[in-house]
Design a protein around this motif. Structure first.
Motif, PDB file in Angstrom:
ATOM      1  N   LYS A   1      44.717  39.361 -30.136  1.00 31.74           N
ATOM      2  CA  LYS A   1      44.159  38.460 -29.124  1.00 31.74           C
ATOM      3  C   LYS A   1      43.760  39.180 -27.841  1.00 31.74           C
ATOM      4  N   HIS A   2      43.995  40.489 -27.774  1.00 32.44           N
ATOM      5  CA  HIS A   2      43.771  41.193 -26.519  1.00 32.44           C
ATOM      6  C   HIS A   2      42.501  42.039 -26.588  1.00 32.44           C
ATOM      7  N   ILE A   3      41.633  41.856 -25.607  1.00 37.24           N
ATOM      8  CA  ILE A   3      40.368  42.585 -25.533  1.00 37.24           C
ATOM      9  C   ILE A   3      40.467  43.601 -24.397  1.00 37.24           C
ATOM     10  N   TYR A   4      40.168  44.854 -24.720  1.00 37.98           N
ATOM     11  CA  TYR A   4      40.105  45.903 -23.701  1.00 37.98           C
ATOM     12  C   TYR A   4      38.637  46.132 -23.325  1.00 37.98           C
ATOM     13  N   VAL A   5      38.361  46.229 -22.033  1.00 38.17           N
ATOM     14  CA  VAL A   5      37.014  46.520 -21.535  1.00 38.17           C
ATOM     15  C   VAL A   5      37.087  47.832 -20.764  1.00 38.17           C
ATOM     16  N   LEU A   6      36.388  48.846 -21.245  1.00 39.95           N
ATOM     17  CA  LEU A   6      36.441  50.182 -20.660  1.00 39.95           C
ATOM     18  C   LEU A   6      35.084  50.528 -20.051  1.00 39.95           C
ATOM     19  N   THR A   7      35.043  50.718 -18.731  1.00 40.71           N
ATOM     20  CA  THR A   7      33.793  51.041 -18.047  1.00 40.71           C
ATOM     21  C   THR A   7      34.001  52.226 -17.115  1.00 40.71           C
ATOM     22  N   ALA A   8      32.888  52.628 -16.495  1.00 44.17           N
ATOM     23  CA  ALA A   8      32.957  53.682 -15.482  1.00 44.17           C
ATOM     24  C   ALA A   8      33.668  53.171 -14.238  1.00 44.17           C
TER      25      ALA A   8
ATOM     26  N   GLY B   1      29.064  50.813 -10.139  1.00 40.60           N
ATOM     27  CA  GLY B   1      30.032  50.037  -9.383  1.00 40.60           C
ATOM     28  C   GLY B   1      29.912  48.557  -9.659  1.00 40.60           C
ATOM     29  N   GLN B   2      28.673  48.082  -9.755  1.00 44.99           N
ATOM     30  CA  GLN B   2      28.459  46.668 -10.014  1.00 44.99           C
ATOM     31  C   GLN B   2      28.800  46.292 -11.457  1.00 44.99           C
ATOM     32  N   VAL B   3      28.685  47.245 -12.386  1.00 43.84           N
ATOM     33  CA  VAL B   3      29.148  46.973 -13.750  1.00 43.84           C
ATOM     34  C   VAL B   3      30.613  46.570 -13.713  1.00 43.84           C
ATOM     35  N   GLY B   4      31.406  47.306 -12.945  1.00 41.58           N
ATOM     36  CA  GLY B   4      32.826  46.987 -12.833  1.00 41.58           C
ATOM     37  C   GLY B   4      33.075  45.617 -12.228  1.00 41.58           C
ATOM     38  N   VAL B   5      32.271  45.265 -11.228  1.00 37.48           N
ATOM     39  CA  VAL B   5      32.414  43.949 -10.591  1.00 37.48           C
ATOM     40  C   VAL B   5      32.119  42.834 -11.585  1.00 37.48           C
ATOM     41  N   PHE B   6      31.006  42.959 -12.295  1.00 37.82           N
ATOM     42  CA  PHE B   6      30.634  41.929 -13.271  1.00 37.82           C
ATOM     43  C   PHE B   6      31.613  41.896 -14.449  1.00 37.82           C
TER      44      PHE B   6
ATOM     45  N   LEU C   1      40.450  44.996 -17.801  1.00 36.75           N
ATOM     46  CA  LEU C   1      39.457  46.023 -17.489  1.00 36.75           C
ATOM     47  C   LEU C   1      40.165  47.323 -17.158  1.00 36.75           C
ATOM     48  N   GLN C   2      39.729  48.409 -17.795  1.00 34.28           N
ATOM     49  CA  GLN C   2      40.195  49.743 -17.450  1.00 34.28           C
ATOM     50  C   GLN C   2      38.975  50.578 -17.102  1.00 34.28           C
ATOM     51  N   THR C   3      39.042  51.322 -16.009  1.00 32.96           N
ATOM     52  CA  THR C   3      37.915  52.153 -15.594  1.00 32.96           C
ATOM     53  C   THR C   3      38.314  53.617 -15.614  1.00 32.96           C
ATOM     54  N   ALA C   4      37.301  54.473 -15.713  1.00 32.66           N
ATOM     55  CA  ALA C   4      37.551  55.917 -15.754  1.00 32.66           C
ATOM     56  C   ALA C   4      36.422  56.634 -15.022  1.00 32.66           C
ATOM     57  N   GLY C   5      36.801  57.708 -14.346  1.00 30.59           N
ATOM     58  CA  GLY C   5      35.808  58.486 -13.613  1.00 30.59           C
ATOM     59  C   GLY C   5      35.263  59.665 -14.393  1.00 30.59           C
ATOM     60  N   ALA C   6      35.866  59.968 -15.529  1.00 30.57           N
ATOM     61  CA  ALA C   6      35.433  61.102 -16.347  1.00 30.57           C
ATOM     62  C   ALA C   6      35.616  60.763 -17.814  1.00 30.57           C
TER      63      ALA C   6
ATOM     64  N   GLY D   1      39.864  43.711 -29.880  1.00 27.08           N
ATOM     65  CA  GLY D   1      38.674  44.547 -29.882  1.00 27.08           C
ATOM     66  C   GLY D   1      38.539  45.305 -28.581  1.00 27.08           C
ATOM     67  N   ILE D   2      37.591  46.235 -28.568  1.00 22.89           N
ATOM     68  CA  ILE D   2      37.333  47.080 -27.401  1.00 22.89           C
ATOM     69  C   ILE D   2      35.855  47.009 -27.051  1.00 22.89           C
ATOM     70  N   VAL D   3      35.558  46.742 -25.794  1.00 20.48           N
ATOM     71  CA  VAL D   3      34.195  46.837 -25.267  1.00 20.48           C
ATOM     72  C   VAL D   3      34.148  48.099 -24.431  1.00 20.48           C
ATOM     73  N   ILE D   4      33.233  49.008 -24.740  1.00 22.45           N
ATOM     74  CA  ILE D   4      33.248  50.314 -24.084  1.00 22.45           C
ATOM     75  C   ILE D   4      31.865  50.711 -23.600  1.00 22.45           C
ATOM     76  N   GLN D   5      31.823  51.186 -22.366  1.00 20.78           N
ATOM     77  CA  GLN D   5      30.642  51.813 -21.788  1.00 20.78           C
ATOM     78  C   GLN D   5      30.916  53.315 -21.792  1.00 20.78           C
ATOM     79  N   PRO D   6      30.469  54.038 -22.820  1.00 13.95           N
ATOM     80  CA  PRO D   6      30.801  55.460 -22.912  1.00 13.95           C
ATOM     81  C   PRO D   6      30.283  56.232 -21.697  1.00 13.95           C
ATOM     82  N   LEU D   7      31.133  57.056 -21.106  1.00 18.20           N
ATOM     83  CA  LEU D   7      30.726  57.798 -19.916  1.00 18.20           C
ATOM     84  C   LEU D   7      29.759  58.922 -20.252  1.00 18.20           C
TER      85      LEU D   7
END
Length: 369
Positions: free
Chosen positions: A45-52, A60-65, A83-88, A109-115
């Motif tokens: 039941k848990h969704i992880y969202v990984l962005t920059a 920056g706005q991707v993270g806000v939305f 939401l989990q964010t990463a700088g590298a 599931g995982i939603v990911i914005q590959p860096l």
């Protein structure tokens, strides 16, 4: 029954019983794996969202939305999300590995914005673990077929939109064009190809192809279009590069400037507004009535398009324009994951159409800060 027949029957019965028992043992050892696989793919039941990291600008706005949509998912009560964010890229890979090392029965599931493209290895681990994932923005070709959905703006459309705008404003086949590129990823490759494919007559924009009398040849493409190399989506890098370029006043004769992001377009404008370019080079540049395009939806650049800022500079230009590529698309990516988990059909190649934003229609669009 003879002794021989009786022994044969007993041997056969024992073999059959042994086979059944062994099959039952195999079944017992395989059953948890199958159940675990089902739970990983559909029971969690848990969704992880990984962005920059939401530091500035578009990312920056991707993270806000993303956070807005995560809050919405949590409020709905069907799933939980974070939401989990990463700088590298290395940090993002570690995030994936940490998720997969935990209790997979809780993972929906995982939603990911590959860096960057090195995150491919982590995405392959997601696939190997049987976890559903949605890729956003940067689509890594080698693993794209394993995604629930690949959600992205129309990067080819951005190039085509810029080319169409130039053609509408008088660009002729063989005119010199300078492209300020974002990075070395598929995003830049598609924005490059969309521009040239439109000029070659192979790609439509807004339902139409380039007019026959404005169509370019491949030789003209190769001879007349210059590419900057990766600006790393950086305004300051583009500003410095543009100042250096106009150090040779011959380059001031270029009329058509395609910047593959609004930040890069702002770098050009800041260079023109500063003291790093000679007055004679600026005069030569303005004499051509040049055109500058960007993309993304930066409100600061929309203010330029509307005439509310940099008006003294834009008065000397032929025009400025942006193509839409909203960071709010991350919410579509998260919704695609929710829809998939709900058993709905999801478009795997989910391309969101773009539009040209000019002084005539900029008031209809809301940009991001």
């Amino acid at each position: 029954m003879s002794n021989i027949s009786r022994r044969s029957f007993m041997a056969a019965s024992s073999a059959t019983l042994l086979s059944v028992l062994l099959a039952g043992c195999d079944s017992d050892t395989q059953e948890p794996a199958e159940q675990g696989g089902d739970a990983t793919q559909a029971g969690g039941k848990h969704i992880y969202v990984l962005t920059a990291s939401p530091d500035h600008g578009w990312t920056g706005q991707v993270g806000v939305f993303a956070q807005e949509k995560v809050d919405e998912v949590n409020e709905s009560g069907t799933y939980t999300a974070e939401l989990q964010t990463a700088g590298a890229a290395a940090d993002q890979i570690a995030q994936v590995e940490d998720i997969l090392a935990g209790d997979l029965s809780d993972v929906a599931g995982i939603v990911i914005q590959p860096l960057d493209d090195t995150v491919q290895s982590a995405i392959q681990q997601i696939v190997d673990a049987g976890v559903a994932y949605v890729a956003f923005d940067r689509i890594i070709e080698a693993v794209q077929d394993s995604a629930v959905a690949n959600v992205k703006g129309d990067n080819e459309g951005i190039g085509a939109g810029s080319a169409a705008y130039f053609v509408e404003n008088g660009m002729k086949p063989g005119d010199a064009v300078y492209i300020y590129q974002g990075d070395t990823s598929s995003v830049t490759t598609l924005r490059d190809s969309g521009f040239t494919e439109y000029l070659l007559g192979n790609l439509e924009f807004d339902g139409a192809k380039v007019p026959d009398d404005a169509k370019w040849t491949q030789d003209q493409i190769d001879a007349a279009i210059t590419k900057s190399g990766a600006m790393n989506w950086s305004r300051s890098d583009t500003k410095a590069a543009f100042e250096a370029l106009l150090g040779d006043e011959a380059n001031a004769q270029i009329k058509w400037w395609y910047a593959e992001d609004d930040e890069l377009a702002m770098g050009i404008l800041e260079a023109l507004n500063g003291g790093g370019i000679s007055d004679s080079a600026k005069e030569a540049f303005y004499a051509t009535k040049p055109f500058i395009t960007g993309c993304g939806g930066l409100q600061e650049y929309y203010d330029v398009i509307s005439g509310d800022s940099y008006a003294d500079i834009t008065a000397n230009l032929g025009g400025v324009m942006s193509v839409t590529y909203s960071p709010s698309m991350i919410q579509t990516a998260i919704q695609d994951m929710v829809d998939h988990l709900d058993g709905k059909d999801v478009e795997q190649d989910h391309v969101i159409a773009c539009e040209n934003v000019t002084s005539e229609n900029v008031a209809d669009y809301v940009g991001f800060e």
